[in-house]
Design a protein around this motif. Sequence first.
Motif: not given
Length: 301
Positions: A158-162, A229-237
Amino acid sequence: MSECRKFISLVSRNTKCYFKDKFTFFISLLTPLILLLLFVTFLRNVYIESFTMAFPEGVSVDNTIIEGIAGAWLMSSIIGVSSVTVAFCSNTIMIMDKMEGHLNDFRVSPIKGTSISLAYFVSNFFVTFLVMMTIMAVGHIYLACVGWYISVEDFFMIIVDIICGISFGTLFAGVVESFISNQGGLSAVSSLVTALYGFICGAYMPLAQFSEGLRNALCMLPGTYGVSILRNHYMNGYLDALSDAGIPSQAIDGIMKSFDAKIYLFGTEIPLGAMYGILMGACALLLVAYIAIVIIKNKRK
């Protein structure tokens, strides 16, 4: 003094000028925090209902997962939009220097014009990053309260995406605002970007709810992939937790499609790696444009 030290001094000066005005910093935080507040107070149940509609009848899911995934979706929206809109707002120092004549003073000093322009860019990136980290911290406190299912790996991604989103937003702002030299123009552009960007990148409303033609048109814009890409990493878990709770893979796939974790362009799914490629490719093009603008303007002086 070496050119490097002059450059660092300029970056420090621009950053301090921004944070010296506490009201400006507050305004940068205001819009994203208002969106978060609206979600918590008014829209929370709407988002939760949207997700629960995708669950098969008779399947029971822990409320922390449902509330968490709704909040995670919103956080991806807020951060995806703010990475660009905050960059436009925090670039005010460059415009103010033009208006007050400070930029002309810099140009007659023994500092290269490229160093001056690059200092504005680096300072804007740093300021925007600090603002985004503040927004992320507030949002993650909320997620921790309602239900935290974000892995360590996804957290760092998420930090990388930001950082990728801020790079795009800062370069975009630098190119557009290079042509602005007064407060009226800055206010007009900032208001336009703030009002429209969230809709055209699918942050406020999922692209799946748009018509096919409009959806394909918006999927050609790089900002759309910055949000996805943020949606992917926020929602994965949360999606993994839904799978463990017995939600069928077809339903989870439907959630990813309905809420833009999966993006389709003319019927073809865009892989996550390609999303990064499109976003960073746009950054490269904007960087070339920014450098060209700087060189042309310096030759005219």
